[in-house]
Motif scaffolding. Structure first.
Motif, PDB file in Angstrom:
ATOM      1  N   ARG A 178       0.828  -1.212   0.000  1.00  0.00           N
ATOM      2  CA  ARG A 178       0.000   0.000   0.000  1.00  0.00           C
ATOM      3  C   ARG A 178       0.869   1.273   0.000  1.00  0.00           C
ATOM      4  NH1 ARG A 178       0.409   1.877   5.199  1.00  0.00           N
ATOM      5  NH2 ARG A 178       0.927   0.241   6.717  1.00  0.00           N
ATOM      6  N   GLU A 179       0.296   2.338  -0.561  1.00  0.00           N
ATOM      7  CA  GLU A 179       0.970   3.639  -0.585  1.00  0.00           C
ATOM      8  C   GLU A 179       0.205   4.680   0.222  1.00  0.00           C
ATOM      9  OE1 GLU A 179       1.494   4.597  -4.687  1.00  0.00           O
ATOM     10  OE2 GLU A 179       3.093   3.102  -4.972  1.00  0.00           O
ATOM     11  N   ASN A 180      -0.863   4.244   0.904  1.00  0.00           N
ATOM     12  CA  ASN A 180      -1.652   5.147   1.743  1.00  0.00           C
ATOM     13  C   ASN A 180      -1.429   4.839   3.210  1.00  0.00           C
ATOM     14  OD1 ASN A 180      -2.933   6.316  -0.539  1.00  0.00           O
ATOM     15  ND2 ASN A 180      -4.347   4.575  -0.624  1.00  0.00           N
ATOM     16  N   GLN A 181      -1.666   5.854   4.061  1.00  0.00           N
ATOM     17  CA  GLN A 181      -1.576   5.647   5.501  1.00  0.00           C
ATOM     18  C   GLN A 181      -2.850   4.945   5.967  1.00  0.00           C
ATOM     19  OE1 GLN A 181       0.931   6.153   7.885  1.00  0.00           O
ATOM     20  NE2 GLN A 181      -0.560   4.886   8.973  1.00  0.00           N
ATOM     21  N   ASN A 182      -2.703   3.710   6.386  1.00  0.00           N
ATOM     22  CA  ASN A 182      -3.838   2.910   6.805  1.00  0.00           C
ATOM     23  C   ASN A 182      -4.047   2.992   8.307  1.00  0.00           C
ATOM     24  OD1 ASN A 182      -5.562   1.641   5.116  1.00  0.00           O
ATOM     25  ND2 ASN A 182      -4.467  -0.302   5.010  1.00  0.00           N
ATOM     26  N   PRO A 216       3.551   4.393   4.969  1.00  0.00           N
ATOM     27  CA  PRO A 216       3.852   3.725   3.686  1.00  0.00           C
ATOM     28  C   PRO A 216       5.343   3.745   3.339  1.00  0.00           C
ATOM     29  CG  PRO A 216       1.947   5.154   3.460  1.00  0.00           C
ATOM     30  CD  PRO A 216       2.511   5.421   4.823  1.00  0.00           C
ATOM     31  N   GLU A 272      -4.168  -2.878   1.265  1.00  0.00           N
ATOM     32  CA  GLU A 272      -5.382  -2.122   1.562  1.00  0.00           C
ATOM     33  C   GLU A 272      -6.469  -3.032   2.123  1.00  0.00           C
ATOM     34  OE1 GLU A 272      -5.876   1.056   1.507  1.00  0.00           O
ATOM     35  OE2 GLU A 272      -4.055   1.724   0.493  1.00  0.00           O
ATOM     36  N   GLN A 304      -8.784  10.856   5.827  1.00  0.00           N
ATOM     37  CA  GLN A 304      -7.413  10.512   5.454  1.00  0.00           C
ATOM     38  C   GLN A 304      -6.487  10.849   6.616  1.00  0.00           C
ATOM     39  OE1 GLN A 304      -6.238   9.079   2.680  1.00  0.00           O
ATOM     40  NE2 GLN A 304      -8.217   8.930   1.651  1.00  0.00           N
ATOM     41  N   THR A 335      -2.713  11.358   8.461  1.00  0.00           N
ATOM     42  CA  THR A 335      -1.295  11.691   8.296  1.00  0.00           C
ATOM     43  C   THR A 335      -0.606  11.447   9.630  1.00  0.00           C
ATOM     44  OG1 THR A 335      -1.804  13.398   6.657  1.00  0.00           O
ATOM     45  CG2 THR A 335       0.369  13.495   7.703  1.00  0.00           C
TER      46      THR A 335
END
Length: 504
Positions: free
Chosen positions: A265-269, A289, A331, A395, A397
């Protein structure tokens, strides 16, 4: 601090963290204090131990002496050591190591510094003396063929590389569980049943595990996703999934096709639940990520190291499978892959007899509080250490450096939980399934002796009776078995009750 008029000074890790101003950190299982007077005593709080030592134990004021005290009494915590090393004076460490050039604790501290920091201290290599293990084998699970580091005359028997290196303590609970030969116990169970029944049982077990794994996450899969999951479980007995490409293939097989990943994944989960408009309760925050590729490479290398190093199969499975779900590299599908990895590693390590599998997810589903506790023992304290913000669409951060807390996890609690799940799986779920099939066969034969009817109808009769405590309802008889005489029906119902003597 002061208790009942006695002064207690922190020692070991507690002293160093306080001295270096490193208050915020993952809690350690053991904290030491030295009292102004009195005898040694221990207090257990929420599973953690606080030891109060007499004044003669006080190591002094030097960093090196408290590091030695920490390794002696508090144990090895790689995360705390890395944080301390990052903030301590190299000169102080060098002076301490040179003052005890052959001492085993000084050598370990020296080794841990250079292993964790990737930097050398200005200390000459040791040229003689015995080798000592980085981890004491009577206190920790370790690889059995660790590589020798001649610079310190240390055997590196850690469970992983510096990019991902879990620690599992050999607790009293794990020691008891490990002393019993789990594979032998499993073989004793299965040898009580004929091979043909075991072959049939495997199909039931695959289905049960698949259904349970999805149900844990409150998902109702389609028939095709169910089949793909079963196929993955079958492959888990033969192939090593713990490679990046294989993990991606596995994720692609078991998730909705719209949510397939072609990389990490490239998103902050994060894992959480929405409780009101623009308000969420956060349960777990995944690694950033940017940190994920290194952590996952370390996890895969750790798996290879434990596989080659003859580490206990359950410890190996716990460290890698729980490590995977905490890293959360995809994801979607992380929890299901985490449970497949348990099967994969237990099979690779030959703990499960060939042609059999443990429906671990069924036990997890029946014991959700224990499973949640095994996850929360890591996730809950971690939440206190992460600075994050959520925007208006949820979202996240993460604003501080967090990789170290995922890199050096103490996975003792997870190993203990998995052992309990496996024992319950063997002694409850597995026995229940095998006994059910054996009873089914006996009942079917008894019914065939009463009336010769197609297998399909015999199976339906048994199923309907089991759903109604051993008797066939009038409505079901009318719909499916109106050809039976009253005498035949009574005899067949009795056959079901005799076959499943738990029924009234």
């Amino acid at each position: 601090m002061e208790i009942n008029g006695l002064e207690f000074r922190p020692a070991g890790y507690a002293y160093l963290l306080d001295k270096l101003g490193l208050a915020a950190d993952m809690p350690h299982w053991h904290t030491s204090f030295v009292s102004s007077s009195g005898a040694h005593r221990s207090i257990v709080k929420n599973g953690a131990i606080e030891d109060m030592y007499p004044v003669r134990y006080w190591p002094g004021e030097k960093v090196g002496d408290h590091l030695e005290f920490a390794l002696k009494y508090d144990g090895v915590n790689l995360g705390l050591l890395a944080r301390i090393f990052d903030n301590v004076s190299r000169e102080d460490l060098t002076e301490y190591i040179k003052s005890k050039p052959t001492g085993k604790y000084a050598r370990r501290i020296w080794f841990f510094y250079e292993f964790l920091m990737g930097k050398q201290l200005p200390v000459d290599d040791i040229t003689s003396g015995n080798y000592v293990d980085a981890l004491e084998s009577k206190e920790y699970y370790a690889v059995q063929n660790g590589d020798k580091s001649p610079r310190y005359r240390i055997v590196n028997n850690l469970l992983g590389p510096k990019t991902f290196c879990p620690v599992v303590r050999l607790t009293e609970k794990l020691s008891k569980l490990d002393s019993s030969d789990l594979r032998k116990r499993c073989e004793d169970i299965v040898t009580a049943y004929p091979p043909e029944l075991l072959r049939r049982a495997l199909s039931y077990l695959y289905n049960k595990e698949t259904k349970s794994s999805f149900e844990i996450e409150h998902i109702k899969p389609s028939a095709s996703r169910t089949e793909k999951f079963i196929t993955s479980l079958e492959l888990a007995e033969k192939e090593d999934f713990c490679e990046k490409e294989r993990l991606i293939e596995l994720q692609n097989r078991i998730v909705d096709p719209r949510f397939k990943d072609n990389d990490y994944r490239e998103n902050q989960n994060y894992v959480g639940q929405t409780v009101a408009y623009q308000k969420a309760i956060i349960h777990f925050i995944c690694p950033k990520p940017d940190d994920l590729p290194g952590l996952m490479e370390g996890l895969i290398d750790s798996h290879k190291r434990m596989k080659a190093g003859n580490v206990s199969p359950v410890i190996h499975a716990a460290a890698i499978a729980y490590g995977f779900v905490f890293l959360h590299p995809f994801e979607d599908g992380n929890g299901r892959i985490h449970r497949i990895l348990i099967h994969n590693i237990l099979s690779l390590q030959e703990m499960v007899p060939s042609g059999l599998m443990f429906p671990v997810s069924a036990v997890i589903l029946k014991n959700p509080a224990d499973y949640d506790a095994s996850l929360e023992s890591f996730s809950r304290p971690l939440l206190q250490l992460i600075d994050y913000r959520l925007d208006e669409i949820g979202q996240m951060t993460v604003e501080n450096d967090t990789a170290i807390w995922y890199r050096y996890m103490d996975m003792t609690a997870q190993a203990e939980a998995l052992y309990e799940f496996i024992i319950k799986t063997m002694e409850e779920e597995l026995v229940e399934e095998l006994s059910f099939l054996a009873n089914y066969d006996n009942t079917k034969k008894a019914i065939q002796d009463i009336i010769d009817m197609p297998d399909r109808l015999i199976d339906l009769f048994i199923q309907l009776c089991l759903q109604n405590n051993g008797s066939l309802s009038a409505r079901k008889r009318s719909a499916h078995f109106d050809f039976l005489t009253d005498e035949e029906l009574a005899a067949m119902e009795q056959a079901v009750k005799d076959g499943y003597n738990r029924l009234d």
